[in-house]
Design a protein around this motif. Structure first.
Motif, PDB file in Angstrom:
ATOM      1  N   TRP A   6      47.105  38.372  40.171  1.00 27.19           N
ATOM      2  CA  TRP A   6      46.955  39.633  40.898  1.00 27.19           C
ATOM      3  C   TRP A   6      46.450  40.758  40.002  1.00 27.19           C
ATOM      4  O   TRP A   6      45.841  41.714  40.487  1.00 27.19           O
ATOM      5  N   ILE A   7      46.690  40.653  38.705  1.00 28.72           N
ATOM      6  CA  ILE A   7      46.147  41.649  37.775  1.00 28.72           C
ATOM      7  C   ILE A   7      44.624  41.613  37.843  1.00 28.72           C
ATOM      8  O   ILE A   7      43.960  42.656  37.922  1.00 28.72           O
ATOM      9  N   THR A   8      44.073  40.399  37.809  1.00 21.35           N
ATOM     10  CA  THR A   8      42.622  40.229  37.926  1.00 21.35           C
ATOM     11  C   THR A   8      42.119  40.773  39.256  1.00 21.35           C
ATOM     12  O   THR A   8      41.090  41.454  39.324  1.00 21.35           O
ATOM     13  N   PHE A   9      42.857  40.476  40.324  1.00 21.38           N
ATOM     14  CA  PHE A   9      42.440  40.925  41.649  1.00 21.38           C
ATOM     15  C   PHE A   9      42.317  42.449  41.704  1.00 21.38           C
ATOM     16  O   PHE A   9      41.298  42.991  42.148  1.00 21.38           O
ATOM     17  N   PHE A  10      43.352  43.149  41.258  1.00 26.52           N
ATOM     18  CA  PHE A  10      43.351  44.606  41.362  1.00 26.52           C
ATOM     19  C   PHE A  10      42.290  45.242  40.472  1.00 26.52           C
ATOM     20  O   PHE A  10      41.698  46.269  40.834  1.00 26.52           O
ATOM     21  N   THR A  11      42.014  44.640  39.332  1.00 24.60           N
ATOM     22  CA  THR A  11      40.969  45.198  38.462  1.00 24.60           C
ATOM     23  C   THR A  11      39.575  45.016  39.055  1.00 24.60           C
ATOM     24  O   THR A  11      38.663  45.782  38.749  1.00 24.60           O
ATOM     25  N   LYS A  12      39.422  44.020  39.918  1.00 22.82           N
ATOM     26  CA  LYS A  12      38.107  43.733  40.490  1.00 22.82           C
ATOM     27  C   LYS A  12      37.917  44.284  41.903  1.00 22.82           C
ATOM     28  O   LYS A  12      36.882  44.054  42.531  1.00 22.82           O
ATOM     29  N   ILE A  13      38.885  45.003  42.425  1.00 23.91           N
ATOM     30  CA  ILE A  13      38.757  45.557  43.771  1.00 23.91           C
ATOM     31  C   ILE A  13      37.515  46.434  43.926  1.00 23.91           C
ATOM     32  O   ILE A  13      36.761  46.279  44.906  1.00 23.91           O
ATOM     33  N   PRO A  14      37.239  47.353  43.007  1.00 23.22           N
ATOM     34  CA  PRO A  14      36.020  48.183  43.187  1.00 23.22           C
ATOM     35  C   PRO A  14      34.739  47.351  43.259  1.00 23.22           C
ATOM     36  O   PRO A  14      33.862  47.620  44.090  1.00 23.22           O
ATOM     37  N   LEU A  15      34.638  46.332  42.403  1.00 27.09           N
ATOM     38  CA  LEU A  15      33.456  45.471  42.409  1.00 27.09           C
ATOM     39  C   LEU A  15      33.354  44.703  43.711  1.00 27.09           C
ATOM     40  O   LEU A  15      32.267  44.592  44.309  1.00 27.09           O
ATOM     41  N   MET A  16      34.474  44.156  44.186  1.00 27.87           N
ATOM     42  CA  MET A  16      34.469  43.388  45.425  1.00 27.87           C
ATOM     43  C   MET A  16      34.150  44.274  46.627  1.00 27.87           C
ATOM     44  O   MET A  16      33.465  43.845  47.564  1.00 27.87           O
ATOM     45  N   CYS A  17      34.625  45.496  46.603  1.00 22.33           N
ATOM     46  CA  CYS A  17      34.320  46.420  47.703  1.00 22.33           C
ATOM     47  C   CYS A  17      32.835  46.766  47.733  1.00 22.33           C
ATOM     48  O   CYS A  17      32.238  46.903  48.818  1.00 22.33           O
ATOM     49  N   LYS A  18      32.236  46.880  46.562  1.00 24.39           N
ATOM     50  CA  LYS A  18      30.795  47.133  46.491  1.00 24.39           C
ATOM     51  C   LYS A  18      30.023  45.952  47.068  1.00 24.39           C
ATOM     52  O   LYS A  18      29.056  46.130  47.837  1.00 24.39           O
ATOM     53  N   LYS A  19      30.448  44.722  46.727  1.00 22.76           N
ATOM     54  CA  LYS A  19      29.800  43.534  47.271  1.00 22.76           C
ATOM     55  C   LYS A  19      30.019  43.451  48.776  1.00 22.76           C
ATOM     56  O   LYS A  19      29.113  43.076  49.525  1.00 22.76           O
ATOM     57  N   ARG A  20      31.213  43.806  49.212  1.00 21.08           N
ATOM     58  CA  ARG A  20      31.510  43.788  50.649  1.00 21.08           C
ATOM     59  C   ARG A  20      30.574  44.716  51.413  1.00 21.08           C
ATOM     60  O   ARG A  20      30.043  44.357  52.465  1.00 21.08           O
ATOM     61  N   GLN A  21      30.376  45.901  50.875  1.00 24.84           N
ATOM     62  CA  GLN A  21      29.519  46.873  51.551  1.00 24.84           C
ATOM     63  C   GLN A  21      28.105  46.331  51.747  1.00 24.84           C
ATOM     64  O   GLN A  21      27.516  46.474  52.820  1.00 24.84           O
ATOM     65  N   GLU A  22      27.575  45.661  50.723  1.00 22.29           N
ATOM     66  CA  GLU A  22      26.229  45.103  50.848  1.00 22.29           C
ATOM     67  C   GLU A  22      26.194  43.980  51.878  1.00 22.29           C
ATOM     68  O   GLU A  22      25.280  43.908  52.705  1.00 22.29           O
ATOM     69  N   ILE A  23      27.188  43.110  51.840  1.00 18.57           N
ATOM     70  CA  ILE A  23      27.225  41.976  52.770  1.00 18.57           C
ATOM     71  C   ILE A  23      27.349  42.469  54.211  1.00 18.57           C
ATOM     72  O   ILE A  23      26.602  42.029  55.104  1.00 18.57           O
ATOM     73  N   GLN A  24      28.285  43.372  54.448  1.00 24.32           N
ATOM     74  CA  GLN A  24      28.526  43.841  55.812  1.00 24.32           C
ATOM     75  C   GLN A  24      27.349  44.643  56.355  1.00 24.32           C
ATOM     76  O   GLN A  24      27.056  44.608  57.549  1.00 24.32           O
ATOM     77  N   THR A  25      26.651  45.354  55.484  1.00 21.18           N
ATOM     78  CA  THR A  25      25.479  46.110  55.899  1.00 21.18           C
ATOM     79  C   THR A  25      24.360  45.197  56.376  1.00 21.18           C
ATOM     80  O   THR A  25      23.599  45.542  57.282  1.00 21.18           O
TER      81      THR A  25
END
Length: 325
Positions: free
Chosen positions: A289-308
């Motif tokens: 979960w430490i890895t998960f929380f550190t990568k949330i901003p990156l994953m959200c950026k990828k999510r935005q591109e995918i969903q768009t």
């Protein structure tokens, strides 16, 4: 040439790590294919056994030796970047393909431009008829599985059909789809390192309007590195953590908030059981979960591109999410 038409090209990509027991048989099954393979590319992730030595003795194989282990995702992205073929076969070193495997998959994919990925019938034990995978399925609790895994083959999966996605053990991907699905220049998300990257790709492909197909006549046997006879404690904790947390990465990147809320009861039920198991049996997993929380901003950026870039309706995507467990 095929009836006056140029045949589509395909390259086969294998990522190895200490694969000395399997790699020669895997490559031989490629050399025996009825469909011509333009290139066979092996990416070795810093093996310390005889894998590299074996591959170097095989003709018609291109070898790239990594000094560090880049994982399944990183290794295959390397091979994809160097390939110009119309199709890419992503293959595990512990898979043996029957002679017509590639030909049958390409034949189906050529008949429909919307098909971005295809797989055949993979057996865990072909003599006993024990299935390994007939494609990927996903449940409402967001757990994904190899369809038919561990079942005896009685012909129950012999109909050709569209599926949620394909296992990365022996998958053929259309290069046009690969290029379409890339986010930050990556087809397989390298944050995943190992396990569930094929689920992430399958979900992304659905969102962007690509179909996956299962072709029952295409046969292969998969030894499976994480087999039934191998205990969880024998899997390095680093790999177990990746396998555990990657599920949350693909949910964060791809899921619909509406359907997440609709199907929340089954998700919560699974989460209670999953976290309870981790606390009682494998508390070291929870460090992921430490890895998960550190990568949330990156994953959200990828999510935005995918969903768009989403092209398929939410209803069409979520028709594949079946069952509570």
């Amino acid at each position: 040439m095929n009836g006056g038409k140029l045949m589509s090209t395909i390259s086969a990509h294998i990522v190895t790590y200490n694969s000395e027991e399997d790699i020669q048989g895997c490559i031989q099954s490629l050399l025996d294919q009825s469909y011509p393979i333009e290139r066979i590319i092996v990416i070795d992730n810093s093996s310390n056994d005889k894998t590299v030595r074996i591959v170097k003795c095989l003709k018609g194989v291109e070898l790239i030796e990594n000094k560090v282990n880049n994982g399944f995702a990183g290794g295959h992205n390397q091979a994809i970047e160097s390939s110009t073929s119309d199709y890419i076969l992503v293959l595990n070193p512990d898979v043996r393909l029957q002679k017509e495997y590639i030909a049958l998959l390409i034949e189906e994919m050529e008949s429909d431009d919307s098909i971005g990925s295809a797989t055949g019938k993979l057996y865990r034990d072909i003599q006993k008829g024990t299935l390994d995978s007939t494609g990927l399925i996903i449940k409402k609790n967001r757990r994904a599985f190899d369809r038919g895994s561990g079942l005896n083959d009685t012909g129950q999966f012999d109909s050709e059909q569209y599926i949620f996605g394909v296992s990365g053990a022996a998958a053929v991907y259309r290069k046009k789809m690969i290029e379409d699905l890339c986010v930050d220049g990556q087809f397989f998300d390298e944050c995943f390192f190992a396990y569930k990257e094929d689920i992430d790709v399958s979900w992304r492909a659905q969102l962007l309007g690509w179909n996956s197909i299962f072709v029952s006549e295409a046969i292969a046997e998969h030894g499976r590195g994480w087999g039934e006879d191998r205990k969880r404690k024998d899997i390095p904790i680093k790999i177990r953590r990746h396998s555990y947390i990657n599920r949350y990465f693909y949910i964060l990147k791809n899921d619909s908030f509406v359907y997440l809320i609709k199907q929340l009861p089954c998700i919560i039920f699974y989460e209670i059981l999953g976290i309870s198991y981790a606390l009682l049996k494998e508390p070291s997993l929870l460090k992921a979960w430490i890895t998960f929380f550190t990568k949330i901003p990156l994953m959200c950026k990828k999510r935005q591109e995918i969903q768009t870039r989403k092209r398929k309706s939410t209803v069409e995507v979520y028709k594949y999410f079946k069952g509570w467990w």
